[in-house]
Design an enzyme around this catalytic site. Structure first.
Site, short mmCIF file in Angstrom:
data_model
loop_
_atom_site.label_atom_id
_atom_site.label_comp_id
_atom_site.label_asym_id
_atom_site.label_seq_id
_atom_site.Cartn_x
_atom_site.Cartn_y
_atom_site.Cartn_z
N GLY A 51 0.78 -1.22 0.00
CA GLY A 51 0.00 0.00 0.00
C GLY A 51 0.82 1.28 0.00
O GLY A 51 2.05 1.26 -0.11
N CYS A 53 1.36 3.52 2.45
CA CYS A 53 2.17 3.88 3.62
C CYS A 53 3.61 3.40 3.53
O CYS A 53 4.54 4.20 3.68
CB CYS A 53 1.49 3.36 4.89
N HIS A 450 11.48 8.47 33.65
CA HIS A 450 12.23 9.73 33.64
C HIS A 450 13.64 9.47 33.09
O HIS A 450 14.27 8.48 33.47
CB HIS A 450 12.34 10.27 35.08
#
Length: 466
Positions: A51, A53, A450
């Site tokens: 396709g 993408c 973090h």
């Protein structure tokens, strides 16, 4: 057409016929084949296995975003660009081959390459004359995607400098001057990519500002980032003529009562896409289309012929790969499941504009919420001021802002606009919160790794404005 072992004028019978190798079609084809259904998938081009993408859309353009962001000042622009395009070609070729082998390699699946046209509601023909193959099936999925629309501008269609987005990313020479007609997602992504590679880029947008759906502060921040990177943005510009010259094209546009020009080595018309149905002969199948040319479907993606479904861009829905994937889930639920899934189930579908940094949005804007009479609180902060987001500093990208629209009575999140590093990832967390009724306070007080961009949520909900 590639016959792959079929005799001339062969007739095949399948349980399911899929027309088009896009995300929705291939996902459904894999699942159906694994469930024991005999599947035939027809794709008109060997360059489009998998396709849009992985071949000419999401994957190559986002790879170019990555490469462009890594260019150093000392790199020769042309050489660096050519090397980047070679890298993109290598990856897309690998993806294309992998997509083909993964499906055609199944015992119950066959891929045919050629242009399909309906003969009757249950039959299509691929190819013509001696190469013709006929395929019959009780269930048919149309997944042919969309194609660029060309605006009616004098001289544009005949210009030697006109390029489609597909042609542009396949060229290994960087245009010195790129003019982009249209300031939507596609146009702005290409403008940012090619500017970062070193091209002179001008965006001509007919509206009075970019990103008309977004709030003024968000659109203004995006415009500021683009212009800060050297993209020339002209809003309120109406292109009226394109004139080819010996060394370049002259793009003529009207702006603020003046007639102005800009020179272009390449012109990208990024003014929208339309469903790709030409040549399918839908009339022979009794499949209706909408006034805008899309295949008409109901909430279960059935067409006017109940055994024929339409998935992805061709059905006129949002033109995103992940929506086509969800289309496949809906169709598979009809064919293999309980038949309960519909397009109305979709809530908080996010979108991302892949400039640098990206803009990711979901839900209502502030303007939309106020127009609905909602009692809202707006939480907003510039990325550079978010103490809880040191990742922005570690990757040296502190531009942008984060904005949330929150229901003042329930603390539920109504929408968000995230213009920041990693926004394309953060927005998925926010979208999930909206779908499942997780409050702004719960997002604010959650534990995040973090340093990460998501932990900005620990702080930004406390930055509330009227």
């Amino acid at each position: 057409m590639q016959e792959r072992g079929f005799r001339a004028d062969a007739t095949l019978t399948a349980d399911v016929l899929v027309i088009g190798f896009g995300k929705g079609g291939k996902t459904a084809a894999h699942r159906l084949a694994d469930a024991g259904r005999r599947v035939v998938l027809v794709e008109r081009s060997e360059n489009m296995y998998g396709g849009t993408c992985p071949n000419v859309g999401c994957v190559p353009t986002k790879m170019l975003v990555h490469y462009a962001g890594n260019r150093r000042l000392e790199d020769d622009a042309q050489a660096f660009f050519a090397s980047s395009v070679a890298g993109v070609r290598a990856l897309t070729s690998a993806f294309r081959a992998g997509n083909f082998e993964a499906l055609d390699g199944k015992d119950t699946a066959t891929v045919i390459t050629g242009s399909a046209a309906f003969v009757d509601p249950h039959t299509i023909a691929v190819g013509e004359g001696a190469d013709r193959i006929t395929v019959r099936a009780p269930v048919i999925l149309i997944n042919t995607g969309s194609e660029p629309m060309l605006p009616d501008i004098t001289g544009l269609a005949d210009s030697r400098r006109l390029v489609s987005s597909t042609q542009l990313i396949q060229q290994d020479r960087l245009p010195g001057r790129l003019v982009v007609i249209g300031g939507g997602y596609l146009g702005l992504e290409f403008a940012a990519i090619y500017r970062n590679f070193g091209a002179e880029v001008t965006v001509l947008e007919a509206a009075d500002r970019l990103l008309r759906r977004e709030d003024d502060d968000v659109a203004g921040a995006v415009t500021g980032i683009l212009t800060g990177d050297g993209v020339r943005v002209v809003t309120g510009a109406t292109v009226v003529d394109v004139r080819d010259g010996e060394g370049a094209a002259t793009v003529v546009y009207e702006h603020a009562g003046q007639t102005l020009t800009v020179e272009a080595d390449a012109i990208l018309a990024a003014t929208g896409r339309r469903p790709a149905t030409a040549g399918l002969n839908l009339e022979a199948a009794g499949v209706r289309t909408t006034p805008r040319g899309a295949v008409e479907v109901d909430d279960h993606l059935r067409t006017s012929q109940p055994h024929i479904f339409a998935l992805g861009d061709v059905n006129g829905g949002p033109q995103f790969t992940y929506v086509a994937l969800d289309d496949a889930r809906i169709v598979l639920d009809q064919l293999l499941g309980e038949g309960r899934r519909t397009t109305t189930d979709r809530v908080a579908v996010p979108h991302t504009l892949f400039i640098t940094p990206p803009l990711a949005t979901v839900g209502l804007t502030e303007r939309e919420a106020r127009a609905q009479g909602r009692n809202i609180i707006v939480s907003r902060e510039h990325v550079a001021d978010i103490v809880a987001m040191p990742r922005a500093y570690t990757v040296e990208e502190t531009r942008g802002l984060m904005k949330f629209v929150v229901d003042a009575d329930t603390d539920l999140i109504l929408g968000a606009a995230l213009l920041s590093i990693d926004a394309q990832e953060i927005v998925n967390t926010v979208a999930l919160a909206i779908r499942h009724g997780i409050t702004a306070g719960e997002l604010r007080d959650s534990i995040y790794t973090h340093p990460s961009s998501t932990e900005a949520l620990n702080e930004v909900f406390d930055k509330r404005i009227a």
